[in-house]
Design a protein around this motif. Structure first.
Motif, mmCIF file in Angstrom:
data_model
loop_
_atom_site.group_PDB
_atom_site.id
_atom_site.type_symbol
_atom_site.label_atom_id
_atom_site.label_comp_id
_atom_site.label_asym_id
_atom_site.label_seq_id
_atom_site.Cartn_x
_atom_site.Cartn_y
_atom_site.Cartn_z
ATOM 1 N N LEU A 62 -33.585 29.326 1.045
ATOM 2 C CA LEU A 62 -32.547 28.566 1.749
ATOM 3 C C LEU A 62 -33.117 27.740 2.888
ATOM 4 O O LEU A 62 -32.688 26.609 3.122
ATOM 5 N N GLU A 63 -34.108 28.277 3.593
ATOM 6 C CA GLU A 63 -34.766 27.501 4.658
ATOM 7 C C GLU A 63 -35.395 26.245 4.060
ATOM 8 O O GLU A 63 -35.302 25.153 4.616
ATOM 9 N N TRP A 64 -36.037 26.413 2.908
ATOM 10 C CA TRP A 64 -36.676 25.284 2.213
ATOM 11 C C TRP A 64 -35.612 24.285 1.766
ATOM 12 O O TRP A 64 -35.771 23.077 1.938
ATOM 13 N N TYR A 65 -34.505 24.797 1.228
ATOM 14 C CA TYR A 65 -33.399 23.957 0.767
ATOM 15 C C TYR A 65 -32.804 23.157 1.926
ATOM 16 O O TYR A 65 -32.632 21.944 1.837
ATOM 17 N N PHE A 66 -32.518 23.820 3.048
ATOM 18 C CA PHE A 66 -31.903 23.146 4.187
ATOM 19 C C PHE A 66 -32.867 22.219 4.923
ATOM 20 O O PHE A 66 -32.431 21.330 5.647
ATOM 21 N N ALA A 67 -34.158 22.411 4.749
ATOM 22 C CA ALA A 67 -35.143 21.557 5.426
ATOM 23 C C ALA A 67 -35.275 20.186 4.765
ATOM 24 O O ALA A 67 -35.907 19.289 5.329
ATOM 25 N N ALA A 68 -34.679 20.019 3.606
ATOM 26 C CA ALA A 68 -34.752 18.720 2.915
ATOM 27 C C ALA A 68 -34.114 17.651 3.798
ATOM 28 O O ALA A 68 -33.019 17.840 4.316
ATOM 29 N N LYS A 69 -34.803 16.553 3.957
ATOM 30 C CA LYS A 69 -34.311 15.490 4.839
ATOM 31 C C LYS A 69 -33.408 14.491 4.131
ATOM 32 O O LYS A 69 -32.656 13.775 4.774
ATOM 33 N N THR A 70 -33.503 14.434 2.805
ATOM 34 C CA THR A 70 -32.666 13.484 2.065
ATOM 35 C C THR A 70 -31.912 14.234 0.972
ATOM 36 O O THR A 70 -32.335 15.301 0.520
ATOM 37 N N GLU A 71 -30.814 13.662 0.545
ATOM 38 C CA GLU A 71 -30.014 14.286 -0.512
ATOM 39 C C GLU A 71 -30.772 14.380 -1.836
ATOM 40 O O GLU A 71 -30.688 15.408 -2.508
ATOM 41 N N PRO A 72 -31.541 13.358 -2.240
ATOM 42 C CA PRO A 72 -32.306 13.515 -3.479
ATOM 43 C C PRO A 72 -33.300 14.687 -3.424
ATOM 44 O O PRO A 72 -33.467 15.410 -4.404
#
Length: 110
Positions: free
Chosen positions: A74-84
């Motif tokens: 989840l940390e990795w998922y939420f760290a995404a800076k863009t929607e793609p």
């Protein structure tokens, strides 16, 4: 993290949080680092990811992962800076959960 937020709250309540520490907390709050882990601490998938897990038949696999593994994913998922990027990570999490493996584990390229 929750333990750090609790530690800071105790220091503030005791009047022991000094100006440099207060400044560090303010910087963390301003940058978003202070609350970044709040969403992942429970290990519960947010609604879009939960739906993708359900649609992909990976809900049981997700639940079988350890809390630490789910938090890291989840940390990795939420760290995404863009929607793609978030969508790509969501697909990787679903695929890994279906196989009951850590979606953040490094695997060598073939």
């Amino acid at each position: 993290s929750r333990p750090n937020r609790e530690r800071i709250a105790k220091l503030e309540a005791a009047g022991r949080l000094h100006p440099p520490g207060r400044a560090a907390v303010e910087r963390a709050k301003a940058s978003g680092a202070w609350s970044r882990l709040l969403q992942s601490e429970t290990g519960r998938a947010p609604p879009p990811l939960a739906k993708a897990l359900k649609d992909g038949g990976a809900t049981k696999g997700w639940r079988s992962l350890t809390l630490a593994t789910r938090k890291r994913a989840l940390e990795w998922y939420f760290a995404a800076k863009t929607e793609p990027t978030r969508q790509k990570r969501q697909a990787q999490i679903v695929a890994a959960a279906r196989e009951r493996r850590d979606p953040t584990a490094w695997t060598p390229k073939a």
